[in-house]
Design a protein around this motif. Structure first.
Motif, PDB file in Angstrom:
ATOM      1  N   ILE A  83      45.871   8.214  15.818  1.00  0.00           N
ATOM      2  CA  ILE A  83      47.258   8.366  16.292  1.00  0.00           C
ATOM      3  C   ILE A  83      47.215   8.361  17.818  1.00  0.00           C
ATOM      4  O   ILE A  83      46.477   9.152  18.419  1.00  0.00           O
ATOM      5  N   SER A 127      45.755  11.852  22.139  1.00  0.00           N
ATOM      6  CA  SER A 127      45.508  11.007  20.965  1.00  0.00           C
ATOM      7  C   SER A 127      44.566  11.713  19.994  1.00  0.00           C
ATOM      8  O   SER A 127      43.836  12.632  20.380  1.00  0.00           O
ATOM      9  N   VAL A 172      51.050  12.939  11.574  1.00  0.00           N
ATOM     10  CA  VAL A 172      51.717  11.685  11.900  1.00  0.00           C
ATOM     11  C   VAL A 172      53.240  11.888  11.888  1.00  0.00           C
ATOM     12  O   VAL A 172      53.977  11.229  12.624  1.00  0.00           O
ATOM     13  N   LYS A 230      54.321  12.769  15.363  1.00  0.00           N
ATOM     14  CA  LYS A 230      53.772  11.812  16.312  1.00  0.00           C
ATOM     15  C   LYS A 230      54.478  11.823  17.673  1.00  0.00           C
ATOM     16  O   LYS A 230      53.829  11.780  18.714  1.00  0.00           O
ATOM     17  N   SER A 231      55.792  11.886  17.645  1.00  0.00           N
ATOM     18  CA  SER A 231      56.542  11.778  18.900  1.00  0.00           C
ATOM     19  C   SER A 231      56.261  12.933  19.855  1.00  0.00           C
ATOM     20  O   SER A 231      56.511  12.834  21.049  1.00  0.00           O
TER      21      SER A 231
END
Ligand SMILES: [Zn+2]
Length: 318
Positions: free
Chosen positions: A102, A169, A160, A163-164
Motif C-alpha cells: 500500500i 507506505s 487498505v 488507505k487515504s
C-alpha cells in the motif's frame, strides 16, 4: 509523551468509528482452515503445495485491493532445506516470499516503509525440526504460523480500507522457508525490492493464535524505535490485552533478519505450548477470539505508526 498518548487515543476512536473491512473470527477461521487443510500437508517449502498456498495469498491480496510492488507479488528464491543428519544430500527447492503493497499519501513519508510480516511455511511431514517422535505425520502448524498468516491477510484488508489516511507506505510479506533458518526473510533483506534504508520498521507475527486467559501478548524489540515500549503498551491495553513488552529480547523469527540490518523491529507472539512443532498444533486449539484481538492490536499499531509523522529511527538493543 503526553502528545503521543493523546494521538493514539484520538486515532483509536476515529478509526473504530469509520472502519469497514472488519477483521472477523469467521474470516480468520477460513484462512486457518485452508492453511491447515490435509491437502496442504503441513505447508513444506517447494513444489505444488507451496505454489497453491502462494496463489491463495496472492488472490486474497488482489481481492482486498492490495497491490503488488512494481507488478510482482512473488519473490522467488531457492532454499536448502534441513535434512536428517544421515541424509547425504540437502533438498534444494524453489520457493517464494509474497509481497503486497500500500503506497502512503505523504509526498515525503511515503518513501518510508513499514513491513508487516508472517511466515506461511511449516514443517510438512515433520523432518529434523519436529519435536515429535511421530515421523511422516502432517505437522499442521495451526499456531505456527497459519495464525500469523491469517492475521496478516485480515490486517492488510482492514488497512487498505484506511488507505487515504496512511502517510507511510506498507509492505505485507508472507515469508517462505522460515522453519529452515529464516530463509525467506534473509533472502528479502539481501535482495530487497526497495533500498533497505527506506524500511523504517518491521513487525513480525509468529504464533499469535493461542492467547491465554490472562491475555498475555509477548513482544521483543519494542525499544528499537522511539517510544516503542510506551506505544505498544498503550495500544495493547486499548484492545483489552495484557502486553508483555520487552525493549530488547529481539527473539528468533523473521524479524531478526531485519534487526541484523539495523532496522527497528517488533516480534509478536502469544507464547509457547506443548504442541509446538508437533502434529498436535491444530486448528481446534486456536483461540479465535484471542487471535482477533491480537490482529486488531497489530492493525492499530501499523495504522498509528503509518499516520503519525513523528520521526522513526533505529535504536540498537543489547
Ligand atoms: Zn514459526
Amino acid at each position: 509523551m503526553k502528545q503521543i498518548i493523546l494521538f493514539l487515543i484520538f486515532s483509536f476512536i476515529t478509526i473504530s468509528l469509520f472502519s469497514q473491512a472488519n477483521i472477523t473470527e469467521n474470516e480468520l477461521q477460513d484462512h486457518l482452515r485452508f492453511l491447515t487443510s490435509e491437502s496442504n500437508a503441513g505447508r513444506p517449502p517447494g513444489g505444488k503445495i507451496n505454489r497453491k498456498i502462494v496463489k491463495y495469498i496472492i488472490n486474497d491480496f488482489k481481492h482486498a485491493g492490495i497491490k503488488s510492488y512494481h507488478g510482482k507479488y512473488k519473490q522467488k528464491f531457492y532454499a536448502d532445506l534441513r535434512v536428517y543428519e544421515d541424509q547425504p544430500k540437502k533438498d534444494h527447492v524453489k520457493t517464494y516470499n509474497v509481497i503486497g503493497y500500500i503506497e502512503g499519501n505523504d509526498p515525503k513519508l511515503k518513501n518510508e516503509i513499514i513491513v508487516l510480516g508472517a511466515h506461511y511455511d511449516h514443517l510438512g511431514m515433520g523432518g529434523p525440526s519436529s519435536k515429535s517422535d511421530k515421523r511422516n505425520t502432517i505437522h499442521y502448524g495451526a499456531d505456527d504460523n497459519a495464525s500469523g498468516t491469517a492475521a496478516l491477510l485480515e490486517i492488510a484488508e482492514k488497512l487498505v480500507s484506511q488507505k487515504s489516511k496512511l502517510k507511510r507506505s506498507i509492505f505485507f510479506i508472507a515469508f517462505g522457508a522460515e522453519e529452515h533458518g529464516l530463509l525467506g526473510s534473509k533472502h528479502f533483506v539481501n535482495n530487497s525490492v526497495v533500498p533497505i534504508s527506506q524500511i523504517k520498521l518491521m513487525i513480525n507475527m509468529d504464533m499469535v493464535g493461542r492467547l491465554n486467559d490472562e491475555k498475555h501478548v509477548y513482544m521483543g524489540g519494542a525499544g528499537t524505535f522511539p517510544n516503542g515500549v510506551e506505544i505498544m503498551t498503550i495500544l495493547g491495553k486499548g484492545q483489552g490485552l495484557n502486553p508483555i513488552v520487552h525493549a530488547g529480547s529481539v527473539g528468533g523469527s523473521d524479524h531478526v533478519s531485519f534487526y541484523k540490518k539495523d532496522i527497528s523491529v517488533i516480534g509478536i507472539h502469544t507464547g509457547g505450548h506443548p504442541q509446538y512443532h508437533t502434529p498436535e498444533d491444530t486448528l481446534d486449539l486456536i483461540n479465535l477470539e484471542g487471535q482477533k484481538a491480537v490482529s486488531e492490536y497489530v492493525y492499530q499499531t501499523v495504522l498509528s505508526i503509518a499516520i503519525n509523522p513523528d520521526e522513526l529511527h533505529f535504536i540498537r538493543q543489547d
